[in-house]
Design an enzyme around this catalytic site. Structure first.
Site, PDB file in Angstrom:
ATOM      1  N   GLY A  12       2.228   4.382  -7.880  1.00 23.32           N
ATOM      2  CA  GLY A  12       1.997   4.720  -6.479  1.00 23.32           C
ATOM      3  C   GLY A  12       1.736   6.206  -6.276  1.00 23.32           C
ATOM      4  N   ASP A  13       1.331   6.549  -5.056  1.00 25.81           N
ATOM      5  CA  ASP A  13       1.083   7.951  -4.670  1.00 25.81           C
ATOM      6  C   ASP A  13       0.000   8.622  -5.525  1.00 25.81           C
ATOM      7  OD1 ASP A  13       3.114   7.665  -2.787  1.00 25.81           O
ATOM      8  OD2 ASP A  13       4.641   8.270  -4.238  1.00 25.81           O
ATOM      9  N   LYS A  16      -4.514   7.204  -3.024  1.00 23.59           N
ATOM     10  CA  LYS A  16      -5.332   6.090  -2.506  1.00 23.59           C
ATOM     11  C   LYS A  16      -5.857   6.403  -1.112  1.00 23.59           C
ATOM     12  CE  LYS A  16      -1.757   3.414  -3.200  1.00 23.59           C
ATOM     13  NZ  LYS A  16      -0.889   4.262  -4.030  1.00 23.59           N
ATOM     14  N   GLY A  17      -4.971   6.990  -0.277  1.00 19.94           N
ATOM     15  CA  GLY A  17      -5.366   7.303   1.107  1.00 19.94           C
ATOM     16  C   GLY A  17      -6.585   8.195   1.163  1.00 19.94           C
ATOM     17  N   GLY A  40       2.842   5.288   1.883  1.00 19.75           N
ATOM     18  CA  GLY A  40       2.597   6.541   2.614  1.00 19.75           C
ATOM     19  C   GLY A  40       1.293   7.080   2.078  1.00 19.75           C
ATOM     20  N   HIS A  41       0.226   6.924   2.837  1.00 18.43           N
ATOM     21  CA  HIS A  41      -1.104   7.335   2.391  1.00 18.43           C
ATOM     22  C   HIS A  41      -1.545   8.552   3.200  1.00 18.43           C
ATOM     23  CE1 HIS A  41      -1.888   2.940   0.916  1.00 18.43           C
ATOM     24  NE2 HIS A  41      -0.870   3.529   0.310  1.00 18.43           N
ATOM     25  N   THR A 129      12.587   2.015  -0.682  1.00 20.51           N
ATOM     26  CA  THR A 129      12.350   2.891   0.465  1.00 20.51           C
ATOM     27  C   THR A 129      13.274   2.510   1.627  1.00 20.51           C
ATOM     28  OG1 THR A 129      10.619   1.420   1.259  1.00 20.51           O
ATOM     29  CG2 THR A 129       9.926   3.236  -0.170  1.00 20.51           C
ATOM     30  N   GLN A 223       1.146   0.997  -3.100  1.00 17.82           N
ATOM     31  CA  GLN A 223       1.918   1.093  -4.344  1.00 17.82           C
ATOM     32  C   GLN A 223       0.955   1.181  -5.549  1.00 17.82           C
ATOM     33  OE1 GLN A 223       3.202  -1.694  -2.016  1.00 17.82           O
ATOM     34  NE2 GLN A 223       4.040   0.103  -1.051  1.00 17.82           N
ATOM     35  N   ARG A 302      11.706  11.971  -0.527  1.00 14.74           N
ATOM     36  CA  ARG A 302      12.401  12.119  -1.811  1.00 14.74           C
ATOM     37  C   ARG A 302      11.504  12.848  -2.803  1.00 14.74           C
ATOM     38  NH1 ARG A 302      13.839   6.056  -3.471  1.00 14.74           N
ATOM     39  NH2 ARG A 302      11.818   5.703  -2.501  1.00 14.74           N
ATOM     40  N   PRO A 303      12.089  13.710  -3.652  1.00  8.75           N
ATOM     41  CA  PRO A 303      11.255  14.339  -4.689  1.00  8.75           C
ATOM     42  C   PRO A 303      10.758  13.271  -5.656  1.00  8.75           C
ATOM     43  CG  PRO A 303      13.574  14.999  -4.902  1.00  8.75           C
ATOM     44  CD  PRO A 303      13.483  14.146  -3.686  1.00  8.75           C
ATOM     45  N   THR A 413     -10.323  17.236  -6.498  1.00 12.15           N
ATOM     46  CA  THR A 413      -9.923  18.591  -6.884  1.00 12.15           C
ATOM     47  C   THR A 413      -9.171  19.321  -5.766  1.00 12.15           C
ATOM     48  OG1 THR A 413     -12.078  19.399  -6.166  1.00 12.15           O
ATOM     49  CG2 THR A 413     -11.874  18.820  -8.493  1.00 12.15           C
TER      50      THR A 413
HETATM   51  P1  GDP Z   1      -1.242   7.431  -1.874  1.00  9.95           P
HETATM   52  O1  GDP Z   1       0.057   6.833  -1.507  1.00  9.95           O
HETATM   53  O2  GDP Z   1      -1.799   6.849  -3.137  1.00  9.95           O
HETATM   54  O3  GDP Z   1      -2.249   7.412  -0.766  1.00  9.95           O
HETATM   55  O4  GDP Z   1      -0.957   8.963  -2.216  1.00  9.95           O
HETATM   56  P2  GDP Z   1      -0.039   9.962  -1.325  1.00  9.95           P
HETATM   57  O5  GDP Z   1      -0.784  10.305  -0.101  1.00  9.95           O
HETATM   58  O6  GDP Z   1       1.326   9.401  -1.193  1.00  9.95           O
HETATM   59  O7  GDP Z   1       0.098  11.192  -2.324  1.00  9.95           O
HETATM   60  C1  GDP Z   1      -0.991  11.932  -2.729  1.00  9.95           C
HETATM   61  C2  GDP Z   1      -0.778  13.379  -2.257  1.00  9.95           C
HETATM   62  O8  GDP Z   1      -1.636  14.238  -2.967  1.00  9.95           O
HETATM   63  C3  GDP Z   1      -1.114  13.607  -0.800  1.00  9.95           C
HETATM   64  O9  GDP Z   1      -0.268  14.587  -0.286  1.00  9.95           O
HETATM   65  C4  GDP Z   1      -2.547  14.084  -0.833  1.00  9.95           C
HETATM   66  O10 GDP Z   1      -2.879  14.913   0.268  1.00  9.95           O
HETATM   67  C5  GDP Z   1      -2.541  14.892  -2.094  1.00  9.95           C
HETATM   68  N1  GDP Z   1      -3.816  14.905  -2.844  1.00  9.95           N
HETATM   69  C6  GDP Z   1      -4.736  13.901  -2.971  1.00  9.95           C
HETATM   70  N2  GDP Z   1      -5.712  14.275  -3.816  1.00  9.95           N
HETATM   71  C7  GDP Z   1      -5.406  15.517  -4.232  1.00  9.95           C
HETATM   72  C8  GDP Z   1      -6.023  16.437  -5.148  1.00  9.95           C
HETATM   73  O11 GDP Z   1      -7.040  16.160  -5.765  1.00  9.95           O
HETATM   74  N3  GDP Z   1      -5.405  17.650  -5.331  1.00  9.95           N
HETATM   75  C9  GDP Z   1      -4.257  17.980  -4.680  1.00  9.95           C
HETATM   76  N4  GDP Z   1      -3.738  19.174  -4.933  1.00  9.95           N
HETATM   77  N5  GDP Z   1      -3.654  17.142  -3.820  1.00  9.95           N
HETATM   78  C10 GDP Z   1      -4.209  15.930  -3.609  1.00  9.95           C
HETATM   79  P1  IMO Z   2       2.170   4.205  -1.841  1.00  5.04           P
HETATM   80  O1  IMO Z   2       1.322   3.119  -1.226  1.00  5.04           O
HETATM   81  C1  IMO Z   2       5.466   5.195  -4.545  1.00  5.04           C
HETATM   82  C2  IMO Z   2       8.729   2.280  -4.786  1.00  5.04           C
HETATM   83  C3  IMO Z   2      10.083   2.684  -4.267  1.00  5.04           C
HETATM   84  C4  IMO Z   2      10.974   1.891  -5.192  1.00  5.04           C
HETATM   85  C5  IMO Z   2      10.206   0.592  -5.381  1.00  5.04           C
HETATM   86  C6  IMO Z   2      10.654  -0.540  -4.475  1.00  5.04           C
HETATM   87  O2  IMO Z   2       2.364   5.396  -0.983  1.00  5.04           O
HETATM   88  O3  IMO Z   2       1.678   4.521  -3.210  1.00  5.04           O
HETATM   89  P2  IMO Z   2      10.387  -1.017  -1.864  1.00  5.04           P
HETATM   90  O4  IMO Z   2      10.821  -0.240  -0.678  1.00  5.04           O
HETATM   91  O5  IMO Z   2       8.931  -1.268  -1.929  1.00  5.04           O
HETATM   92  O6  IMO Z   2      11.171  -2.284  -2.061  1.00  5.04           O
HETATM   93  O7  IMO Z   2      10.763  -0.077  -3.129  1.00  5.04           O
HETATM   94  O8  IMO Z   2       8.849   0.905  -5.095  1.00  5.04           O
HETATM   95  N1  IMO Z   2       7.612   2.417  -3.810  1.00  5.04           N
HETATM   96  C7  IMO Z   2       6.679   3.366  -3.896  1.00  5.04           C
HETATM   97  N2  IMO Z   2       6.546   4.417  -4.726  1.00  5.04           N
HETATM   98  N3  IMO Z   2       4.520   4.956  -3.604  1.00  5.04           N
HETATM   99  C8  IMO Z   2       4.614   3.888  -2.785  1.00  5.04           C
HETATM  100  O9  IMO Z   2       3.635   3.537  -1.935  1.00  5.04           O
HETATM  101  C9  IMO Z   2       5.748   3.061  -2.873  1.00  5.04           C
HETATM  102  N4  IMO Z   2       6.176   1.965  -2.211  1.00  5.04           N
HETATM  103  C10 IMO Z   2       7.295   1.586  -2.800  1.00  5.04           C
HETATM  104  O10 IMO Z   2      10.279   4.079  -4.388  1.00  5.04           O
HETATM  105  O11 IMO Z   2      11.048   2.520  -6.449  1.00  5.04           O
HETATM  106 MG    MG Z   3       2.012   7.404  -1.089  1.00  7.34          MG
END
Ligand code: GDP
Ligand code: IMO
Ligand code: MG
Length: 433
Positions: A12-13, A16-17, A40-41, A129, A223, A302-303, A413
């Site tokens: 995850g993270d 994607k957003g 969280g996108h 979460t 995720q 969370r970190p 980038t």
């Molecule tokens: P998602 O859950 O897959 O949509 O990803 P998140 O939004 O949770 O986490 C990605 C984080 O990285 C966000 O804070 C974005 O703004 C940031 N981000 C995305 N692409 C880049 C990149 O290429 N470089 C940097 N420095 N940050 C990025």
């Molecule tokens: P995005 O879409 C990162 C993790 C939680 C936990 C496990 C189960 O932003 O990438 P849950 O609340 O779904 O039952 O938690 O999954 N988790 C994520 N980790 N990005 C996410 O979403 C997540 N959604 C759930 O931290 O380990």
């Molecule tokens: Mg996220």
């Protein structure tokens, strides 16, 4: 026909957003197929930052129609709050955002149970979460769930919820937790949930009619592959199918209508919550990645745990999802390293493994086999042409492609929309036509 799934390849993270936001203008519909407000996108547009949790990231484009599919679990208060936040930022959703009548709702008892179960697990907790996601999917499978369409039949709905509250209270009490007050819980919930009514549709029929009329769908996963309930690091996973296969079920769109898949991949690895993470860095390099990558959960703050790129994980994701290409994000975060490592295999119990083993306990014992590449020590943030990347950064991208078996058609980038490389003649450039 053009219906493309965007899914995470790691935990995850991955960004994607941001990628959905870039591709959305080239599609008619953007749809979520699983997960809930555990996602969280983040989308950065100039100095504005949007965090989408439940509503598809395509909503930021006014002409885009957005769908919350049957595979998603919807918490009404979270939905209303997000709608209000978007309105305050000048984004109106009415008339172009639809929620499947078959989407299950998250009720207050799901939140209480999520908390109670995590507490009971103690040091073995999943680190959820705490949004009630798992308990809501449990009720779906147990055939006692409440669906968005039930809001259209309030008398029957009240009865069903009352029965559920009574049963859940027994469970809560058995775990030494406070039971919920039936009447106030029901009234509070319904006052939020009824606001969903204007958005409810038979979205599967809607999407199929639209694709029949030549419209395209961008399918936004939440995720990532390693959090998929079937294919991830079970039990340290979420409770839905985050992999591309989930898209067909979670929207009611036949598999043969899905024409492409893009795997969002961070140039290193992060994970929030518990569970095995072979390339995790618990040293100052890990702390540096966390700081420079701003790796803090968008939902819970969370970190995030951080580590080197794990090609075993991403290769597994390419296989399971059938990705046509990868979008490699956050390359700029690696700009200052002297050397960068990639895990190509694991050592485990005397064996060399090139595939993900069965069992979270076994994965926890795996020691990565690293390949070391030179860093580029040059700022790449904001680069929009592949040719302009430093040679060592190009070599890193090419090695990732080789090890994972898919081309990096998009390279990110920086967080902004504009800080993106789209490779020419790639699947992504094709989808943007
Ligand atoms: P998602 O859950 O897959 O949509 O990803 P998140 O939004 O949770 O986490 C990605 C984080 O990285 C966000 O804070 C974005 O703004 C940031 N981000 C995305 N692409 C880049 C990149 O290429 N470089 C940097 N420095 N940050 C990025
Ligand atoms: P995005 O879409 C990162 C993790 C939680 C936990 C496990 C189960 O932003 O990438 P849950 O609340 O779904 O039952 O938690 O999954 N988790 C994520 N980790 N990005 C996410 O979403 C997540 N959604 C759930 O931290 O380990
Ligand atoms: Mg996220």
């Amino acid at each position: 026909m053009k219906n493309v799934v965007i899914a995470g390849t790691q935990w995850g993270d991955e960004g994607k957003g941001k990628v959905v936001d870039i591709l959305a203008p080239h599609f008619d519909i953007v749809a979520r197929y699983q997960g809930g407000h555990n996602a969280g996108h983040t989308v950065r547009i100039g100095d504005r930052k949007f965090i989408l949790r439940l509503i598809p990231s395509g909503i930021l484009h006014n002409e885009c129609c957005c769908v919350i599919g049957n595979g998603v679990v919807v918490e009404p208060r979270a939905f209303n709050t997000e709608l209000q936040e978007l309105r305050e930022m000048g984004i109106e959703c009415e008339g172009r955002l639809f929620v499947s009548s078959r989407a299950h709702l998250i009720l207050p008892y799901h939140l209480a149970l999520d908390r109670a179960r995590e507490e009971r697990l103690g040091t073995n907790s999943v680190g959820t979460t705490m949004r009630g996601i798992g308990p809501a999917y449990e009720d779906k499978a147990a055939r006692i769930g409440i669906r968005a369409g039930d809001l259209l039949y309030p008398d029957l709905l009240r009865e069903k919820i009352r029965t559920n509250i009574e049963a859940k209270n027994r469970e809560l009490v058995s775990m030494h937790c406070e039971p919920l007050d039936c009447d106030s819980t029901l009234d509070d919930f319904l006052s939020e949930a009824m606001r969903l009514k204007p958005f409810i549709r038979d979205t599967a029929t809607m999407i199929n009619r639209a694709t029949g009329d030549g419209k395209s769908v961008l399918i936004e996963g939440a995720q990532g592959t390693m959090l998929d309930v079937d294919h991830g690091t079970y039990p340290f996973v979420t409770s839905s199918n985050a992999t591309a296969g989930g898209a067909a079920i979670g929207l009611g769109l036949a598999p043969k209508k899905i024409t492409g898949a893009l795997g969002i991949t961070k140039a290193y690895t992060t994970r929030v919550g518990g569970g095995p993470f072979p390339t995790e860095l618990l040293d100052e390099q890990g702390a540096y990645l966390q700081k420079r990558g701003n790796e803090y959960g968008a939902v819970t703050g969370r970190p995030r745990r951080t580590g080197w790129f794990d090609a075993v994980v991403v290769r597994y994701a390419v296989m399971l999802n059938g990705f046509d290409a990868l979008a490699l994000t956050k390359l700029d975060v690696l700009d200052e390293f002297d050397e960068i490592r990639i895990s190509t295999a694991y050592h485990c119990r005397g064996e060399l493994l090139t595939d993900i083993p069965y069992g979270a306990n076994v994965l926890a014992e795996c020691e990565p086999v690293y390949e070391t590449l030179p860093g580029w020590k040059t700022a790449t943030n904001g680069t929009t042409n592949f040719a302009d990347l430093p040679a060592a950064a190009k070599a890193y991208v090419r090695r990732v492609e080789e090890l994972c078996g898919a081309p990096a058609a998009l390279i990110s980038t920086g967080p902004d929309r504009s800080e993106t490389i789209i490779r020419e003649d790639s699947p992504v450039s094709g989808w943007m036509k």
